[in-house]
Design an enzyme around this catalytic site. Structure first.
Site, mmCIF file in Angstrom:
data_model
loop_
_atom_site.group_PDB
_atom_site.id
_atom_site.type_symbol
_atom_site.label_atom_id
_atom_site.label_comp_id
_atom_site.label_asym_id
_atom_site.label_seq_id
_atom_site.Cartn_x
_atom_site.Cartn_y
_atom_site.Cartn_z
ATOM 1 N N TYR A 114 0.837 -1.204 0.000
ATOM 2 C CA TYR A 114 0.000 0.000 0.000
ATOM 3 C C TYR A 114 0.871 1.254 0.000
ATOM 4 O O TYR A 114 1.623 1.504 0.949
ATOM 5 C CB TYR A 114 -0.909 -0.006 1.218
ATOM 6 C CG TYR A 114 -2.107 0.894 1.094
ATOM 7 C CD1 TYR A 114 -3.318 0.388 0.633
ATOM 8 C CD2 TYR A 114 -2.056 2.235 1.458
ATOM 9 C CE1 TYR A 114 -4.443 1.201 0.527
ATOM 10 C CE2 TYR A 114 -3.177 3.050 1.359
ATOM 11 C CZ TYR A 114 -4.357 2.518 0.889
ATOM 12 O OH TYR A 114 -5.467 3.336 0.795
ATOM 13 N N TYR A 155 -4.938 4.963 -8.135
ATOM 14 C CA TYR A 155 -5.311 4.696 -6.740
ATOM 15 C C TYR A 155 -6.719 4.136 -6.706
ATOM 16 O O TYR A 155 -7.689 4.861 -6.862
ATOM 17 C CB TYR A 155 -5.223 6.004 -5.962
ATOM 18 C CG TYR A 155 -5.677 5.944 -4.528
ATOM 19 C CD1 TYR A 155 -4.828 5.480 -3.530
ATOM 20 C CD2 TYR A 155 -6.949 6.374 -4.161
ATOM 21 C CE1 TYR A 155 -5.237 5.436 -2.213
ATOM 22 C CE2 TYR A 155 -7.360 6.334 -2.841
ATOM 23 C CZ TYR A 155 -6.498 5.869 -1.878
ATOM 24 O OH TYR A 155 -6.907 5.837 -0.572
#
Lengths: 378, 124
Positions: free
Chosen positions: A284, A328
């Site tokens: 992440y 994203y």
């Protein structure tokens, strides 16, 4: 506490991956994005909507619920669904919970999706922060995720000597992967000098430390390992799925360690593997620092060495370009990239012989919880 | 902004009183305000004045404005934020003390270098 593992490891698999285009303005609703990604993932698996008996997503009031997507696609009453509240921290627990449902026989084919118009419709940080902790932060103008990550990044720099150049080398390496990824939003190479010249967003973080704001969706089909072996692609097994909580950032005695440090041993034990077995890591990367702290907390290097380790580039990390350069989609596109790598279909960015992948969620800073998966080629 | 757990803390800050909760059973200090002690799970607590001293742990600069994150000297697991209005950057680990900033409807914290008690000038 030692827990008995009751037959979760490798019982389920990811059999399909679907994407919409990633853009700054999709021009369509999140419902449309979700449907498009779900159908693409089913087509990739060689299945149709009539095969689906479960739907799962996570949201923060910014997207289409399974109860909307199911009827929109004319699904028969789903046997199982999950509408998880939360953002990046829970992204990987959605797939983990779908795998649990399939392993337990509650459903056979669950499609997990995340669909967002995070640039054109619901920009991050614009909705009121629901955490009671925000009241101690917002009066000082401290509210955006980039500010929080900047605060922790500096704490790490002060404690361990982590340098801007370490963040920069990571951003440069991820961009180099994105150049080879036709889906990526940012495909112009950057240099360390470009990184160092990019403007401050929240010092010590610069523009090129930050993820992109993206409109787009991604979906994954989860089914039994047995069934996945009969479908179109090599089965990618779900070897481990873990999620859990950490310390509140206002009560943490060490802000340079995240919830991932507590989760990692559980995750590896589930898979019967360790950091040395990981061929590719999709971590992440809302901001560069997030990757650096996770390299430490998932055991790839000693605490404090994440900066030099990331800069050295010995472990393939975020081979799609990550949030920094691909786009994203709140975590699920990291899982999708891990699946491509393990299938061996990542084309120019393929990590040769990749057998085992780690993929992770927001490690526990903005919300004190995280989730992660270990996947492997069947 | 304040909630049912925190209203009294904000009221104390408005009176320029620096308090945190202290567990009435095990004595553990806690911040932010909440009903239960995370150490012994007791629900008995009292407001406790503590020295408004902390150490700089990190800071950020957004559009020229510096926000600091500090750790209370009285309780290592109490992290607070605040304005930094000095002409120089904070220094890692440096001691700071509370100065109260009164706005129309709320009082917030500015962290200032050093310990004003040492200079005999009080806390504000």
């Amino acid at each position: 506490m030692t827990k008995r593992l009751l037959g979760f490891r490798d019982r389920t698999a990811v059999a399909g991956v679907g994407y919409t285009a990633f853009s700054k303005n999709s021009g369509v609703s999140t419902l449309t994005l979700a449907c498009e990604a779900v159908l693409a993932a089913l087509a990739d698996a060689g299945l149709t909507a009539d095969d689906v008996d479960g739907l799962a997503t996570h949201r923060v009031g910014d997207s289409a619920a399974p109860s909307l997507v199911g009827p929109a696609l004319g699904l028969r009453a789903p046997a199982w669904y999950l509408d998880q509240f939360g953002g990046g921290s829970v992204s990987h627990s959605v797939l983990g919970q779908a795998a649990l449902a399939v392993a337990a026989g509650l459903a056979e084919t669950v499609v997990c999706y995340r669909a967002i118009n995070a640039r054109s419709e619901f920009r991050m940080g614009q909705a009121p922060n629901p955490s009671p902790e925000a009241q101690y932060q917002v009066p000082y103008g401290y509210a955006a995720p980039v500010q929080m990550y900047a605060m922790y990044a500096r704490a790490h720099m002060l404690k361990y000597g982590t340098k801007a150049e370490h963040f920069g080398e990571l951003a440069v390496a991820q961009r180099a992967y994105a150049v080879k990824n036709p889906r990526a939003m940012m495909r112009t190479p950057i240099t360390l000098d470009d990184y160092l010249a990019s403007r401050w967003i929240a010092e010590p973080l610069r523009l090129f430390d930050c993820c992109l704001e993206t409109d787009g969706a991604c979906a994954l089909v989860v089914t039994t390992a047995e069934r996945a072996r009969d479908l179109r692609h090599p089965a990618v097994l779900i070897s481990a799925a873990a999620w859990g909580g950490g310390e509140s950032p206002l009560s943490s005695t060490d802000v340079t360690t995240t919830a991932a440090a507590e989760l990692a041993p559980r995750l590896y034990a589930q898979a019967g593997l360790g950091p040395a077995d990981i061929d590719v890591a999709e971590l992440y990367d809302c901001f560069t620092y997030s990757v650096i702290v996770q390299l430490e907390d998932y055991g790839f290097c000693a605490k404090g060495d994440g900066g030099p380790f990331a800069a050295a580039g010995t472990l393939p990390v975020n081979t799609h370009g990550g949030f920094l350069s691909e786009g994203y989609v709140h975590g699920i596109n990291h899982i999708a990239e891990a699946v491509s790598q393990l299938r061996g279909t990542a084309a120019d960015r393929q990590v040769p012989g990749a057998q085992v992948a780690l993929s992770t969620a927001q490690p526990g800073y903005v919300l004190p919880a995280t989730s992660a998966l270990i996947l492997r080629r069947s | 902004m304040a909630d049912r757990d925190s209203a009294q803390w904000w009221e104390a800050l408005r009176r320029h009183e620096f308090v945190v909760q202290g567990c009435a059973d095990c004595g553990r200090l806690r911040f932010p305000s909440r009903a239960y002690c995370a150490g012994c799970r007791s629900r008995s607590w009292r407001w406790q004045a503590v020295e408004p001293l902390a150490r700089i742990e990190s800071w950020i600069v957004t559009r020229g404005h510096t926000v600091v994150m500090v750790r209370l000297e009285a309780a290592a697991d109490c992290v607070l934020y605040g304005h930094w209005r000095q002409p120089r950057a904070p220094r890692p680990g440096e001691q700071v003390h509370v100065a109260y900033e009164d706005a129309d409807d709320v009082t917030v914290i500015e962290w200032r270098p050093g310990n004003t008690l040492a200079g005999g000038r009080g806390w504000n």
